[in-house]
Design a protein around this motif. Structure first.
Motif, PDB file in Angstrom:
ATOM      1  N   LYS A   8       0.872  -1.179   0.000  1.00  0.00           N
ATOM      2  CA  LYS A   8       0.000   0.000   0.000  1.00  0.00           C
ATOM      3  C   LYS A   8       0.905   1.225   0.000  1.00  0.00           C
ATOM      4  O   LYS A   8       1.792   1.337   0.854  1.00  0.00           O
ATOM      5  CB  LYS A   8      -0.879  -0.021   1.250  1.00  0.00           C
ATOM      6  N   GLN A   9       0.698   2.139  -0.949  1.00  0.00           N
ATOM      7  CA  GLN A   9       1.488   3.365  -0.953  1.00  0.00           C
ATOM      8  C   GLN A   9       0.788   4.402  -0.088  1.00  0.00           C
ATOM      9  O   GLN A   9      -0.427   4.593  -0.175  1.00  0.00           O
ATOM     10  CB  GLN A   9       1.700   3.917  -2.367  1.00  0.00           C
ATOM     11  N   ILE A  10       1.564   5.041   0.775  1.00  0.00           N
ATOM     12  CA  ILE A  10       1.046   6.080   1.668  1.00  0.00           C
ATOM     13  C   ILE A  10       1.976   7.281   1.610  1.00  0.00           C
ATOM     14  O   ILE A  10       3.077   7.194   1.059  1.00  0.00           O
ATOM     15  CB  ILE A  10       0.927   5.584   3.127  1.00  0.00           C
ATOM     16  N   GLU A  11       1.534   8.357   2.202  1.00  0.00           N
ATOM     17  CA  GLU A  11       2.374   9.538   2.333  1.00  0.00           C
ATOM     18  C   GLU A  11       2.408   9.905   3.814  1.00  0.00           C
ATOM     19  O   GLU A  11       1.374   9.988   4.462  1.00  0.00           O
ATOM     20  CB  GLU A  11       1.786  10.686   1.511  1.00  0.00           C
ATOM     21  N   VAL A  12       3.606  10.115   4.326  1.00  0.00           N
ATOM     22  CA  VAL A  12       3.782  10.525   5.714  1.00  0.00           C
ATOM     23  C   VAL A  12       4.605  11.806   5.693  1.00  0.00           C
ATOM     24  O   VAL A  12       5.734  11.801   5.181  1.00  0.00           O
ATOM     25  CB  VAL A  12       4.491   9.438   6.558  1.00  0.00           C
ATOM     26  N   ASN A  13       4.027  12.875   6.209  1.00  0.00           N
ATOM     27  CA  ASN A  13       4.693  14.187   6.170  1.00  0.00           C
ATOM     28  C   ASN A  13       5.183  14.528   4.762  1.00  0.00           C
ATOM     29  O   ASN A  13       6.310  14.984   4.582  1.00  0.00           O
ATOM     30  CB  ASN A  13       5.837  14.257   7.182  1.00  0.00           C
ATOM     31  N   LYS A  14       4.322  14.263   3.783  1.00  0.00           N
ATOM     32  CA  LYS A  14       4.578  14.570   2.368  1.00  0.00           C
ATOM     33  C   LYS A  14       5.703  13.728   1.753  1.00  0.00           C
ATOM     34  O   LYS A  14       6.257  14.074   0.713  1.00  0.00           O
ATOM     35  CB  LYS A  14       4.853  16.055   2.161  1.00  0.00           C
ATOM     36  N   GLU A  85       9.973  12.331  13.806  1.00  0.00           N
ATOM     37  CA  GLU A  85       8.515  12.430  13.809  1.00  0.00           C
ATOM     38  C   GLU A  85       7.915  11.645  12.649  1.00  0.00           C
ATOM     39  O   GLU A  85       6.900  10.970  12.811  1.00  0.00           O
ATOM     40  CB  GLU A  85       8.069  13.890  13.759  1.00  0.00           C
ATOM     41  N   THR A  86       8.545  11.722  11.490  1.00  0.00           N
ATOM     42  CA  THR A  86       8.087  10.936  10.344  1.00  0.00           C
ATOM     43  C   THR A  86       8.217   9.454  10.650  1.00  0.00           C
ATOM     44  O   THR A  86       7.321   8.658  10.322  1.00  0.00           O
ATOM     45  CB  THR A  86       8.891  11.312   9.077  1.00  0.00           C
TER      46      THR A  86
END
Length: 143
Positions: A8-14, A85-86
């Motif tokens: 699954k592709q996600i984005e964390v802090n852009k 944080e990321t």
């Protein structure tokens, strides 16, 4: 190296990442150790870091060029996750994706039970220290 399951592709802090389901035996080890090693204990950071690094082997960073770099070592995590944080948010995404009890509003119940356990252990430690720091004897003179 184990294959990614249900990527699954996600984005964390852009920042784009690919997360995956963790195979059953590795998941059992990771999530058993993850919860116990992250309950506050003095001097136990190494166990927490080790289990986080094992979980990150099921994560890949998607580069601007479209390459997927699996985070299989501490150096790769440090080089491809921009900040702590990321990293924490990425860990949270893996927990939610791999553990049904973190979904559908049940995460707060789980976290409340962890908080109760931490509070209980903290109280236990403080009571033990109180006994050592408050020796029984004659009260101090008021003179």
């Amino acid at each position: 190296m184990a294959e990614f399951l249900e990527e699954k592709q996600i984005e964390v802090n852009k920042v784009p990442f690919i997360i995956s389901k963790i195979p059953a035996v590795d998941a059992r080890e990771i999530f058993s150790k993850y919860t116990s090693s992250n309950i506050p204990k003095v001097g136990e950071y190494e166990a927490s870091e080790a289990v986080m690094l094992k979980m990150m082997t099921y994560v890949a960073r998607v580069t601007p060029e479209g390459d997927n770099i699996r985070l299989t070592t501490k150096a790769l995590v440090n080089n491809h996750v921009p900040d702590w944080e990321t990293l924490v948010k990425l860990e949270w995404e893996m927990l939610k994706y791999n553990c049904s009890f973190f979904q559908n509003g049940k995460a707060s119940d789980f976290l409340k039970s962890i908080a109760r356990l931490a509070e209980s252990k903290g109280t236990e430690m403080l009571v033990g220290l109180l006994g050592r720091l408050s020796p029984v004897g004659k009260p101090p003179s008021t003179n």
